[in-house]
Every structure is written in structure tokens, then in C-alpha cells.
Design a protein around this motif. Sequence first.
Motif, short mmCIF file in Angstrom:
data_model
loop_
_atom_site.label_atom_id
_atom_site.label_comp_id
_atom_site.label_asym_id
_atom_site.label_seq_id
_atom_site.Cartn_x
_atom_site.Cartn_y
_atom_site.Cartn_z
N ALA A 280 1.62 46.69 -25.86
CA ALA A 280 0.41 46.23 -26.53
C ALA A 280 0.71 45.13 -27.52
O ALA A 280 -0.09 44.20 -27.71
CB ALA A 280 -0.27 47.41 -27.22
N ALA A 281 1.88 45.19 -28.17
CA ALA A 281 2.25 44.15 -29.12
C ALA A 281 2.48 42.81 -28.42
O ALA A 281 2.15 41.75 -28.96
CB ALA A 281 3.51 44.56 -29.88
N GLU A 282 3.03 42.87 -27.22
CA GLU A 282 3.27 41.63 -26.46
C GLU A 282 1.98 41.09 -25.83
O GLU A 282 1.87 39.87 -25.61
CB GLU A 282 4.30 41.90 -25.37
CG GLU A 282 5.69 42.23 -25.90
CD GLU A 282 6.62 42.67 -24.79
OE1 GLU A 282 7.41 41.83 -24.34
OE2 GLU A 282 6.54 43.84 -24.36
N TYR A 283 1.05 41.97 -25.54
CA TYR A 283 -0.22 41.57 -24.92
C TYR A 283 -1.37 42.12 -25.77
O TYR A 283 -2.05 43.09 -25.38
CB TYR A 283 -0.32 42.11 -23.49
CG TYR A 283 0.71 41.54 -22.55
CD1 TYR A 283 0.62 40.22 -22.11
CD2 TYR A 283 1.76 42.33 -22.06
CE1 TYR A 283 1.55 39.70 -21.22
CE2 TYR A 283 2.68 41.81 -21.18
CZ TYR A 283 2.57 40.50 -20.76
OH TYR A 283 3.49 39.97 -19.87
N PRO A 284 -1.63 41.53 -26.94
CA PRO A 284 -2.65 42.08 -27.84
C PRO A 284 -4.06 42.09 -27.26
O PRO A 284 -4.89 42.91 -27.67
CB PRO A 284 -2.57 41.17 -29.07
CG PRO A 284 -1.89 39.93 -28.60
CD PRO A 284 -0.95 40.35 -27.52
N THR A 285 -4.35 41.21 -26.30
CA THR A 285 -5.68 41.20 -25.69
C THR A 285 -5.98 42.49 -24.93
O THR A 285 -7.14 42.82 -24.70
CB THR A 285 -5.82 40.01 -24.74
OG1 THR A 285 -4.71 39.99 -23.84
CG2 THR A 285 -5.89 38.70 -25.50
N THR A 286 -4.93 43.23 -24.55
CA THR A 286 -5.17 44.48 -23.82
C THR A 286 -5.75 45.56 -24.73
O THR A 286 -6.11 46.64 -24.25
CB THR A 286 -3.87 45.00 -23.18
OG1 THR A 286 -2.90 45.27 -24.21
CG2 THR A 286 -3.29 43.97 -22.21
N ASP A 292 -5.81 52.15 -28.19
CA ASP A 292 -4.63 52.88 -28.71
C ASP A 292 -3.38 52.16 -28.21
O ASP A 292 -3.10 52.15 -27.01
CB ASP A 292 -4.66 54.32 -28.21
CG ASP A 292 -3.50 55.15 -28.75
OD1 ASP A 292 -2.53 54.56 -29.27
OD2 ASP A 292 -3.55 56.39 -28.64
N PRO A 293 -2.57 51.56 -29.08
CA PRO A 293 -1.41 50.78 -28.64
C PRO A 293 -0.34 51.59 -27.92
O PRO A 293 0.51 51.03 -27.22
CB PRO A 293 -0.87 50.16 -29.92
CG PRO A 293 -1.36 51.05 -31.01
CD PRO A 293 -2.70 51.56 -30.56
N GLY A 294 -0.38 52.92 -28.08
CA GLY A 294 0.63 53.75 -27.44
C GLY A 294 0.16 54.44 -26.18
O GLY A 294 0.94 55.15 -25.53
N HIS A 295 -1.11 54.27 -25.83
CA HIS A 295 -1.63 54.99 -24.66
C HIS A 295 -2.69 54.13 -23.96
O HIS A 295 -3.79 53.96 -24.50
CB HIS A 295 -2.23 56.31 -25.07
CG HIS A 295 -2.66 57.16 -23.90
ND1 HIS A 295 -1.75 57.84 -23.12
CD2 HIS A 295 -3.87 57.40 -23.37
CE1 HIS A 295 -2.42 58.49 -22.17
NE2 HIS A 295 -3.70 58.23 -22.30
#
Length: 356
Positions: A280-286, A292-295
Motif C-alpha cells: 500500500a505504501a508503494e501504491y497509495p492509490t490502492t 486498510d494498508p495491511g489487508h
Amino acid sequence: MTEQQGSAPRQSATDETIAALAVRLRAADTGGWTSDATRALVVRLGWGWSGSPTVVTGRSTGDARLRPVGKFEERYVGGEAYVELAVPVRHTAPDAASQAEAFRLVKDELTAALGEASIMGVHGRLASFLRTVPGWGSPYLRWRGETDTIELRAGATGPELVLQPTDPAESWFVRQGNGDEHGITGFFGFRPDGSNGGLTFPGGWRARSWESMTRALAAFLTTLPAETTALRTPMWMPIYGRIEGKGAPILFDIDCGDRLMLASFADESVDPPSLGWGTAAEYPTTGRPWPDPGHPRLRIDAGGPGEPDGQVLAETIVATARAMGVESPEDLLIGSEATDMGAYRVTFYGLGLPMG
């Protein structure tokens, strides 16, 4: 005075709106698409026909084209001499983003005039009667009638408005579902309303090898954001996989509106970078579909119209599925949630995967 065959149009159609043209075509008496009836149709439309497939319209976007029955069409007709009259209605730049936007604008104009289309879909590599499809994508919409249908489709230089007899195009599509791998491509969605009464659906096929699965996924993902943008219909597709001892957990999410985004629920035993995944950090648009950045923890933003590398994405999905213990593509399932795309019920024929 009687208009002669091959004469110029009675008046220029240059300034006629696309919506007005669609209304005229929808109301036209095609007379069964025999040679005489088609000639009379062209005259009533105020256009000129020299006897060739070209029909002089006077429109700034160019002349229309008749498709006569030939070797690719003859087994699907029942007396028709022609299977379509195609009119280019908007020219635009050749890139995928421009083509998708042009299609979307025409779609909006036609929807305001005709209501929601009966059928929405993507031809994939195989359009009706083996017609060539554009490389950027092959979306289409149909306002279906009992005898004749209006279709908006992607053309060589921009969207085209097509008047066609209903039965031949539908017969062609149904007969492609013969079970052979890649025998039918794209996806097909219909509105469950009266306009689709009597609609027949083709069978499908099943991917039997990882190579076949990769090919199907690559074709699907390469053009998907251009097609969902053009159709103004976003898509969400979960993919499940049967794994020995684990049942059939969700493995992937595919989310596509104006951008194609993928996520994987692979466990810690899978090495994400080696398979092509980011975070998620590499692809913030996702964060739009998955806040939830971990799921899920593994993600890819593959870009908008014209940007996805479908082959690389397909190889990533297949490699990840195999690394997680999926033994065969026959163990992959499309989640039933994917069948709802707005008001349409959709079958993804081109992927060769069963619905879960």
C-alpha cells in the motif's frame, strides 16, 4: 421526383446529432435486410448508395458501411443480404484514453435519448463475424429490438453507431460457445428486463493449462481500464482458489474503474517482490478500494487506459496462485460478486473460469 440509386444525399447530415441519428435508425423500417429493402432503407435515410458497401452520408465523420453476407456470415442469416449498417459518429486520437473518453461521451448521449442499453459488454479478440477490433479495447452497448438492434461499438477511428438485424449477431455469438479454449472471448452483460426477452446465452469454456490461463488473463487485463472507462461501469472481481487442506479462500481482488488495481491475500510464505507485488505504501492509490494498508497486504496499481502490461500482470497472478498451492487453473473460481456490474448481470466468457 424519385431519388435515383447512387445519387447524393438529399441534405447534409453533418449537423445531425448522434442522438437524433440513433432515434432515426431505431425507427427505420429495414424490411428484413434484403437487397431491395436495404436499398430502400438507405434512400429513406436520405443517404446515397452507389451499389458498393459504402453509403454516402454527408456526415463530417465519414461515410457509412454496409456489411454484405459473405462466408463468415452466411450460416447465421435467414434471408438477410446484409448484417449491418455502420456509421462512424466521432473521430478522436488513437490513444486508449482518448478513445475511451470518446466512447463514453457518445454512450452518455445515446443513453439520454434511448434509455439504458439492453446489453453491455466487451467483444475481446473475436467480434461478430470475425470483425477486426481496435487494440485499445472492444466495448459495446446494444439497444436490442425484436427484429433490429442498435449497437454502439469501438471502431477503427472512434465509436460507431450500428444498425443490424438482431438474429444474425446473436446467433454468431451463441455458436462460439462450443467449449473450445478461447472459442469465445470478452464478457457479456444483460439487463434483466423485457428488452431481453428470448435472449439466448452461449456456453463457455474452461482453461485447462496455466499457459491458457495466462493468455486469457493477459488479454483481459491489458484493455480492462479503457473498457470500464468507456462503458462508465466499474468492475470488482474476487478470485478464489481451491487449496488442499484450506478449502477455497479468496486469493485475489481485481478492482477496475478509471484505473486497474490488483490485490493478493497471499500468506507470508509467498515472497511478494519476486512475484511482482508491492505494498500500500508503494501504491497509495490502492487505498481507494482497500483503505486498510495491511489487508490485503500485496497490491499493484496497473494504471489507467492503455497503461497495464497485461502479460506481466497475468504472469504475476498465475505464479502467485501456484505458489499458494493451487494445482490447476480449474481450481480457480470467479466470485459471484463479479456478476453484478451496475444494472447488468455479467458472464466473463473470455477468462475460461467458472463462477464460484
